[in-house]
Scaffold this motif. Structure first.
Motif, PDB file in Angstrom:
ATOM      1  N   PHE A   1     -16.943  22.359  44.735  1.00 22.35           N
ATOM      2  CA  PHE A   1     -16.887  21.286  43.737  1.00 22.35           C
ATOM      3  C   PHE A   1     -16.760  21.872  42.327  1.00 22.35           C
ATOM      4  N   LEU A   2     -17.626  22.843  41.993  1.00 20.96           N
ATOM      5  CA  LEU A   2     -17.609  23.427  40.659  1.00 20.96           C
ATOM      6  C   LEU A   2     -16.287  24.146  40.372  1.00 20.96           C
ATOM      7  N   SER A   3     -15.821  24.922  41.343  1.00 17.22           N
ATOM      8  CA  SER A   3     -14.593  25.679  41.110  1.00 17.22           C
ATOM      9  C   SER A   3     -13.388  24.753  40.972  1.00 17.22           C
ATOM     10  N   PHE A   4     -13.340  23.680  41.760  1.00 14.59           N
ATOM     11  CA  PHE A   4     -12.226  22.729  41.652  1.00 14.59           C
ATOM     12  C   PHE A   4     -12.254  22.023  40.301  1.00 14.59           C
ATOM     13  N   ALA A   5     -13.441  21.572  39.882  1.00 11.88           N
ATOM     14  CA  ALA A   5     -13.569  20.882  38.595  1.00 11.88           C
ATOM     15  C   ALA A   5     -13.173  21.810  37.448  1.00 11.88           C
ATOM     16  N   ALA A   6     -13.599  23.081  37.528  1.00 10.19           N
ATOM     17  CA  ALA A   6     -13.261  24.041  36.476  1.00 10.19           C
ATOM     18  C   ALA A   6     -11.765  24.313  36.439  1.00 10.19           C
ATOM     19  N   CYS A   7     -11.164  24.417  37.611  1.00 10.36           N
ATOM     20  CA  CYS A   7      -9.724  24.680  37.686  1.00 10.36           C
ATOM     21  C   CYS A   7      -8.931  23.539  37.049  1.00 10.36           C
ATOM     22  N   ILE A   8      -9.282  22.304  37.359  1.00  7.54           N
ATOM     23  CA  ILE A   8      -8.569  21.148  36.813  1.00  7.54           C
ATOM     24  C   ILE A   8      -8.710  21.094  35.290  1.00  7.54           C
ATOM     25  N   SER A   9      -9.930  21.356  34.799  1.00  4.31           N
ATOM     26  CA  SER A   9     -10.136  21.311  33.335  1.00  4.31           C
ATOM     27  C   SER A   9      -9.323  22.382  32.630  1.00  4.31           C
ATOM     28  N   VAL A  10      -9.225  23.594  33.218  1.00  6.32           N
ATOM     29  CA  VAL A  10      -8.439  24.672  32.608  1.00  6.32           C
ATOM     30  C   VAL A  10      -6.953  24.342  32.627  1.00  6.32           C
ATOM     31  N   LEU A  11      -6.473  23.816  33.747  1.00 13.24           N
ATOM     32  CA  LEU A  11      -5.058  23.463  33.839  1.00 13.24           C
ATOM     33  C   LEU A  11      -4.693  22.392  32.816  1.00 13.24           C
ATOM     34  N   MET A  12      -5.596  21.446  32.578  1.00 15.99           N
ATOM     35  CA  MET A  12      -5.345  20.405  31.578  1.00 15.99           C
ATOM     36  C   MET A  12      -5.363  20.985  30.170  1.00 15.99           C
ATOM     37  N   ASP A  13      -6.348  21.830  29.892  1.00 21.33           N
ATOM     38  CA  ASP A  13      -6.551  22.336  28.540  1.00 21.33           C
ATOM     39  C   ASP A  13      -5.465  23.315  28.118  1.00 21.33           C
ATOM     40  N   HIS A  14      -4.879  24.032  29.075  1.00 23.01           N
ATOM     41  CA  HIS A  14      -3.916  25.081  28.747  1.00 23.01           C
ATOM     42  C   HIS A  14      -2.513  24.759  29.263  1.00 23.01           C
ATOM     43  N   ARG A  15      -2.249  23.488  29.514  1.00 22.62           N
ATOM     44  CA  ARG A  15      -0.950  23.110  30.078  1.00 22.62           C
ATOM     45  C   ARG A  15       0.207  23.475  29.145  1.00 22.62           C
ATOM     46  N   LYS A  16      -0.021  23.380  27.819  1.00 17.82           N
ATOM     47  CA  LYS A  16       1.041  23.721  26.874  1.00 17.82           C
ATOM     48  C   LYS A  16       1.387  25.203  26.938  1.00 17.82           C
ATOM     49  N   THR A  17       0.362  26.033  27.132  1.00 20.13           N
ATOM     50  CA  THR A  17       0.601  27.479  27.257  1.00 20.13           C
ATOM     51  C   THR A  17       1.373  27.794  28.530  1.00 20.13           C
ATOM     52  N   PHE A  18       0.970  27.173  29.632  1.00 21.07           N
ATOM     53  CA  PHE A  18       1.673  27.398  30.896  1.00 21.07           C
ATOM     54  C   PHE A  18       3.128  26.940  30.788  1.00 21.07           C
ATOM     55  N   LYS A  19       3.337  25.819  30.141  1.00 21.47           N
ATOM     56  CA  LYS A  19       4.706  25.306  29.981  1.00 21.47           C
ATOM     57  C   LYS A  19       5.526  26.233  29.094  1.00 21.47           C
ATOM     58  N   ALA A  20       4.932  26.697  27.979  1.00 19.97           N
ATOM     59  CA  ALA A  20       5.653  27.576  27.056  1.00 19.97           C
ATOM     60  C   ALA A  20       6.048  28.890  27.726  1.00 19.97           C
ATOM     61  N   LEU A  21       5.179  29.411  28.589  1.00 20.96           N
ATOM     62  CA  LEU A  21       5.447  30.683  29.259  1.00 20.96           C
ATOM     63  C   LEU A  21       6.162  30.500  30.592  1.00 20.96           C
ATOM     64  N   GLU A  22       6.513  29.239  30.890  1.00 21.60           N
ATOM     65  CA  GLU A  22       7.228  28.909  32.133  1.00 21.60           C
ATOM     66  C   GLU A  22       6.444  29.349  33.370  1.00 21.60           C
ATOM     67  N   ILE A  23       5.143  29.072  33.334  1.00 27.41           N
ATOM     68  CA  ILE A  23       4.273  29.348  34.478  1.00 27.41           C
ATOM     69  C   ILE A  23       4.032  28.031  35.210  1.00 27.41           C
TER      70      ILE A  23
END
Length: 421
Positions: free
Chosen positions: A373-395
């Motif tokens: 539960f904790l790892s899934f919740a943390a993963c989702i929050s990170v993906l949301m918070d850093h989505r612009k970085t992932f998009k900019a770097l084409e990840i």
């Protein structure tokens, strides 16, 4: 040479223990009429079948009148001296198993071939520390094969004699207690040395890195590193909390190691700060995920706080490596890989704490549920918070999620597997 020595010692033992063997023979005959010996097929060297000899201690599924005494002292295994004379067994070696045992435990795979490279023994590490499950038994068997020496054999024989004199249960509990103290003390002491050694490393120089790194990619990376810089800088509270708890697995060495770990996280925060400035980004004072992270930890007990730290290490390893893969070569890339390498060590450090604590199926099951539960919740929050970085770097977001999930599940498996010896 070993076979000749064991054969000679077995013949001497048959002569020395013959009065005891004859006495037990008479007691079983008088008190519990029926077969004197219990014979069963076991697997020996190279998985060759042989018939093991023991005094009978069970009748109709329950211990006989003399059986309980024989089992508690280990005297029921004296007839196995004959198995040594015949060459089926050694004095010291892995526990002799049945074919059904091997099938049930799944110990027939190729990776465990070395367990069958020696004769099974009347006594051994597995026999001395038995009663804690198959994983512990296998661990002790493989440990003996790795460490075997004359000194270790002498210790095992001595402990077996003491066990026969004072009872298996009493000595076995003492052995486990000493083993747990030794493992915790030496292991946490080694971590103290590790963190102290790391503290003496030269501080990495992070130079400005903007050439060949367009603002559309550089600035989102700087923003993400600034967010992670907040997280790395906020681990100090747990170091204070640990001084006021008294839980299994926490001793003075662990407390010191955890405080040194926090200092190393502070070092990472300073390096990340330099990385942000090298990318011409700006440090930030707060962020919603960082606030949520610390708010949640304040509501949790020490154990769950440490689990949150474990989740943070998984996130850090995944994030720093992904970013480092996509940015141009330079001091920022090297700094991120340097931090990721440290985080992998931190992951092992925190995993060890939970390995020590998880002792029964209930706690292991609860850990698995809370961890996922904790790892899934943390993963989702990170993906949301850093989505612009992932998009900019084409990840691709999916790639990040799958890598995080893989590291998370590997961490879970490491924690839930046996850690002794």
């Amino acid at each position: 040479m070993k076979r000749i020595l064991e054969f000679s010692l077995a013949l001497i033992a048959l002569f020395v223990f013959s009065p005891v063997l004859f006495g037990i023979f008479l007691l079983i005959s008088i008190l519990d009429p029926g077969p004197i010996f219990f014979l069963q097929e076991r697997l020996g060297i190279g998985k060759k079948l042989f018939r093991i000899w023991k005094f009978r201690t069970i009748k109709d599924g329950a211990p006989t009148r003399i059986g309980s005494f024989l089992r508690s002292t280990g005297l029921d295994e004296l007839p196995q001296i004959w198995n040594i004379v015949k060459g089926d067994m050694s004095i010291i070696g892995p526990r002799p198993l049945t074919e059904q045992d091997v099938f049930r435990l799944g110990w027939g795979e190729e990776g465990l071939r070395r367990r069958w490279s020696v004769r099974p023994g009347i006594t051994g590490l597995s026999q001395l520390y038995s009663g804690r499950g198959s994983k512990y038994s296998l661990c002790f068997d493989l440990s003996y094969l790795k460490r075997r020496s004359f000194i270790l054999d002498l210790k095992i024989v001595s402990l077996t004699l003491v066990m026969n004199l004072f009872g298996k249960k009493r000595i076995r509990n003492l052995l486990w207690s000493l083993l747990q103290k030794r493992d915790r003390g030496s292991y946490w002491g080694n971590w103290v040395k590790h963190f102290r050694k790391n503290a003496d490393r030269p501080y990495p120089i992070v130079q400005e890195q903007v050439i060949g790194f367009i603002p559309q990619k550089r600035l989102p990376v700087a923003k993400s590193l600034a967010i992670f810089q907040l997280g790395e800088a906020g681990e100090g509270r747990i170091a204070k909390d640990i001084d006021h708890v008294n839980i299994y697995g926490v001793d003075p060495n662990y407390r010191e190691a955890l405080k040194l770990f926090v200092k190393e996280e502070g070092r990472h925060a300073r390096i990340l700060g330099d990385c942000v400035r090298a990318l011409r980004g700006e440090l930030i004072q707060n962020n919603w995920t960082e606030k949520l992270f610390h708010f949640g930890r304040r509501l949790l007990g020490t154990r769950l706080k440490l689990m949150v730290l474990l989740v943070a290490e998984v996130i850090g390893i995944c994030f720093y490596k992904k970013i480092a893969e996509k940015i141009p070569f330079g001091s920022v890339k090297n700094a991120l890989l340097h931090i990721a390498e440290d985080e992998e060590k931190h992951l092992i450090f925190h995993c060890t704490f939970f390995k020590i604590r998880l002792k029964n199926p209930i706690t292991r099951f609860l850990f698995k549920i809370i961890w996922r539960f904790l790892s899934f919740a943390a993963c989702i929050s990170v993906l949301m918070d850093h989505r612009k970085t992932f998009k900019a770097l084409e990840i691709p977001i999916k790639d990040c999620y799958l890598q995080f999930k893989n590291i998370s599940r590997n961490t879970e498996r490491k924690i839930l597997q046996t850690f002794f010896v």
